[in-house]
Design an enzyme around this catalytic site. Structure first.
Site, PDB file in Angstrom:
ATOM      1  N   GLN A   1      11.016  37.332  79.907  1.00 51.11           N
ATOM      2  CA  GLN A   1      10.087  37.022  81.001  1.00 51.11           C
ATOM      3  C   GLN A   1      10.209  35.541  81.387  1.00 51.11           C
ATOM      4  OE1 GLN A   1       8.070  39.315  82.656  1.00 51.11           O
ATOM      5  NE2 GLN A   1       7.707  37.602  84.011  1.00 51.11           N
TER       6      GLN A   1
ATOM      7  N   ASP B   1      17.495  42.934  84.084  1.00 57.26           N
ATOM      8  CA  ASP B   1      16.963  42.098  85.177  1.00 57.26           C
ATOM      9  C   ASP B   1      18.045  41.795  86.219  1.00 57.26           C
ATOM     10  OD1 ASP B   1      14.283  41.447  85.418  1.00 57.26           O
ATOM     11  OD2 ASP B   1      14.333  39.921  83.847  1.00 57.26           O
TER      12      ASP B   1
ATOM     13  N   LYS C   1       4.970  46.012  82.675  1.00 55.16           N
ATOM     14  CA  LYS C   1       6.276  46.557  82.275  1.00 55.16           C
ATOM     15  C   LYS C   1       6.112  47.551  81.131  1.00 55.16           C
ATOM     16  CE  LYS C   1       8.647  42.665  84.245  1.00 55.16           C
ATOM     17  NZ  LYS C   1       9.138  41.304  84.146  1.00 55.16           N
TER      18      LYS C   1
END
Length: 285
Positions: free
Chosen positions: A100, A123, A56
């Site tokens: 995460q 997300d 990322k």
């Protein structure tokens, strides 16, 4: 009659196209004096999570946007994590916040996701983002399903009017995938572990999406001749080799197009995360 080989849908190439488009957008924003920054939070050091977080950061560098990284120890309390998220929600210069997953057992993922400000939820996991998707309002879309739509469109695969079957009903892939395919005017069936006669259901699919998390479960007898097969699985087989939910060797001769593992859906997830970050700068200038 010899059938042509299935087209291999190359997620690496398509994700690079998207990243290059985003690079241009980021450069245009920079020229206008605007910056975009993604904050990534990782708790503990799960090896798979470390790889994803690294990718990322690399993605942000590639397209030319900022990334802030918070690597917290395994024993971080839920309250400490929520306090950090609230602080980042307030920070004007942070456009996107990503935590995460999976988190250590003592932290409630649900609470964490709900604490992220929906306008920074790159997300697409916040209930508000999911609700917006459900009723067709603007909001962030979960990156893997959004990436699959781009794979299909950019490979010239028609979605409207097609029978699509998704195997798997997770909140991260199966459910949002169904909603996105509906938005594209497909006819959608979601199958799962309790589905009766699974093979009969999957054999109807013009587009079959496997997201079950079982190595090579989908073999040729699940697939209609000429179908498009999208493999979301990332598993390790008995020889510790990376494989998907689809038994590529047996399915490839039957279908018209298929994604490989690795190099299919995986790279798209990060490309769409970066896309969501660029979008967040528009929502949250």
């Amino acid at each position: 009659m010899e059938r042509d080989m299935a087209k291999i849908i190359d997620g690496k190439t398509i994700s690079l196209q998207i990243k290059d488009e985003l690079k241009e957008r980021a450069a245009a924003l920079k020229a206008a004096g605007k910056t975009v920054t993604l904050a990534v939070i990782q708790v503990g050091n799960n090896p798979a999570s470390c790889v994803y977080v690294r990718n990322k950061k690399k993605g942000c560098e590639y397209i030319g946007i900022g990334s802030l990284s918070y690597e917290l120890p395994e024993e971080t309390t839920e309250e400490e994590l929520l306090a950090l998220i609230r602080e980042l929600n307030q920070k004007k210069e942070v456009n996107g916040i990503l935590v995460q997953l999976p988190l250590p057992k003592h932290i409630d993922e649900d609470r964490v996701i709900k604490t992220i400000d929906p306008i920074k939820d790159v997300d697409g996991f916040h209930p508000q983002s999911v609700g917006a998707l459900c009723i067709g309002q603007p909001g962030f879309v979960s990156c893997t399903p959004a990436g699959i739509i781009q794979l299909l469109k950019r490979s010239g695969i028609e979605i409207a009017g097609k029978e699509c079957v998704i195997v798997g009903r997770s909140n991260i892939v199966g459910k949002p995938m169904a909603l996105l395919l509906l938005r594209e005017n497909a006819t959608v069936t979601i199958a799962h572990s309790k589905t009766k006669n699974l093979k009969e259901v999957t054999k109807r699919a013009d587009i079959l999406i496997a997201a079950v998390g079982k190595p090579r479960m989908i073999t040729a007898d699940y697939v209609k001749e000429g179908a498009v097969v999208i493999d979301v699985g990332i598993n390790r087989d008995e020889n510790n080799k990376l494989c998907g939910d689809v038994d590529f060797d047996s399915v490839e001769p039957v279908c018209s197009a298929i994604t490989p593992v690795p190099g299919g859906v995986g790279p798209m997830t990060i490309a769409m995360l970066l896309y969501n970050c660029m979008e967040s700068s528009a929502i949250n200038p």
